[in-house]
Design an enzyme around this catalytic site. Structure first.
Site, PDB file in Angstrom:
ATOM      1  N   HIS A 135       0.821  -1.116   0.105  1.00 35.26           N
ATOM      2  CA  HIS A 135      -0.021  -0.072  -0.025  1.00 35.26           C
ATOM      3  C   HIS A 135       1.025   1.202   0.035  1.00 35.26           C
ATOM      4  O   HIS A 135       0.898   1.867   0.849  1.00 35.26           O
ATOM      5  CB  HIS A 135      -1.051   0.000   1.323  1.00 35.26           C
ATOM      6  N   GLN A 138      -0.421   4.814   1.150  1.00 38.29           N
ATOM      7  CA  GLN A 138      -0.420   4.864   2.606  1.00 38.29           C
ATOM      8  C   GLN A 138       0.835   5.137   3.420  1.00 38.29           C
ATOM      9  O   GLN A 138       1.022   6.105   4.236  1.00 38.29           O
ATOM     10  CB  GLN A 138      -0.987   3.633   3.106  1.00 38.29           C
ATOM     11  N   CYS A 283      -3.836   3.346   9.678  1.00 38.35           N
ATOM     12  CA  CYS A 283      -4.046   3.723   8.354  1.00 38.35           C
ATOM     13  C   CYS A 283      -5.830   3.805   7.999  1.00 38.35           C
ATOM     14  O   CYS A 283      -6.255   4.393   7.152  1.00 38.35           O
ATOM     15  CB  CYS A 283      -3.542   2.847   7.232  1.00 38.35           C
ATOM     16  N   ARG A 310      -3.380  11.321   3.111  1.00 43.70           N
ATOM     17  CA  ARG A 310      -3.690  10.667   1.949  1.00 43.70           C
ATOM     18  C   ARG A 310      -3.859  11.604   0.623  1.00 43.70           C
ATOM     19  O   ARG A 310      -3.597  11.263  -0.406  1.00 43.70           O
ATOM     20  CB  ARG A 310      -4.826   9.815   2.186  1.00 43.70           C
TER      21      ARG A 310
END
Ligand code: CP
Ligand code: NVA
Length: 329
Positions: A135, A138, A283, A310
């Site tokens: 990810h 992230q 997250c 983000r």
């Protein structure tokens, strides 16, 4: 596709650019609604970003759409019932066709090979919006958050000035961890991972994470344990994620049982000896079993700035990979 494809200098620059765009955009917004800083205005004008999501998403979807809109482009959301992503058509055909009509694909998939295959056959950049393995967006937002909360030394070329810090990850060894740990190793941040036996870091992932130490003068250490208190000892930041990632729903009961005792609480931080002033990160989406309300909503929690970041991570990645063709300037 993952943080391991970046050098420490490239990763740091993506983080610093994200932070700079956050400040510039907030200043521009303060001057008047809808004002966009000159450095972003029209950067994606006339361009379409295909957002292909085969799993649910709040933050990744909203941040990507908002980032493309800020930059003057068109975000095209394509959910799993909208297009033939690996269903009824080969990924090759999908990739060739979508990349012939758009400027970027942002893809959220199950198996990592799906996003890797899309990238292999695409004529435009492909950004991983979460796969079963990684990810990266992230990780950019997470280090932006850490940098904003902790950095005291001025950042230089290959680092964010976070060397010597310690992150404690308590919970499942998953996609979010693998990119975060890679970034930690690159930046000289130690990361201790506590997972129940049988839920530790697979060897192939350990290789990728430790590979990030190559060429780094003082890489961060990766420490593994099955004892949460051990991981938490002297940690600056406590981090966790869901115990049941998307795609693991059938194992939910087994996992909840296996992870009992791994919930992050103030008592765990105290027992384990986390550093005074430790911070908490997640997250999201969050469930109470992995962290209690007192920590999650408490004064040491960074979860909401982390979620907001983000947006700035998406802006930074789109600028680097779409506007600047992969040059991280
Ligand atoms: N953190 C994150 O990726 O959240 P979403 O799954 O809601 O996009
Ligand atoms: N590990 C989680 C992260 C969600 C953002 C999952 O894969 O479901």
């Amino acid at each position: 596709l993952s943080i391991s494809q970046l050098s420490p200098a490239e990763f740091s620059k993506l983080v610093l650019n994200a932070s700079a765009y956050k400040q510039a955009t907030k200043a521009a917004f303060a001057a008047g609604p809808g004002q966009v800083p000159q450095t972003l205005e029209g950067k994606l004008k006339g361009r379409t970003v295909a957002m292909m999501f085969s799993k649910r998403s709040t933050r990744t979807r909203v941040s990507t759409e908002a980032a493309v809109a800020l930059m003057g482009g068109h975000p095209m959301f394509l959910g799993k019932d909208d297009i033939q992503l690996g269903v009824n058509e080969s990924l090759y055909d999908t990739s060739v066709v979508i990349s012939s009509m758009t400027s970027c694909m942002v893809a959220r998939v199950g198996p990592h090979s799906d996003v890797a295959n899309l990238a292999k056959d695409s004529s435009v950049p492909v950004i991983n919006a979460l796969s079963d393995d990684f990810h990266p967006l992230q990780a950019i937002a997470d280090f932006q958050t850490i940098h904003e909360a902790f950095a005291t030394k001025p950042a230089h070329e290959a680092s964010l000035g976070l060397e010597g810090m310690k992150v404690a990850w308590v919970g499942d060894s998953n996609n979010v961890l693998f990119d975060m740990a890679t970034a930690c190793v690159m930046l000289g941040v130690d990361i201790a991972v506590a997972s129940p036996a049988g839920y530790g870091i697979p060897d192939r992932m350990k290789e990728i994470i430790l590979g990030a130490a190559k060429g780094v003068a003082k890489p961060g250490k990766l420490i593994e344990t099955t004892v949460p208190e051990e991981a938490v000892k002297d940690a600056d930041i406590l981090v966790t994620d869901t115990w049941v990632s998307m795609g693991q729903e059938a194992e939910a009961q087994k996992r909840l049982k296996a992870f009992a005792g791994f919930q992050i609480t103030n008592e765990l931080a105290k027992r384990g000896g986390a550093k005074p002033g430790w911070k908490f990160m997640h997250c999201l989406p969050r469930h109470p079993e992995e962290v209690d309300d007192e920590v999650f909503y408490g004064p040491q929690s960074l979860v909401f700035p982390e979620a907001e970041n983000r947006l700035w991570a998406a802006v930074s990645a789109l600028e680097a990979f779409v506007v600047n063709n992969g040059r991280i300037l």
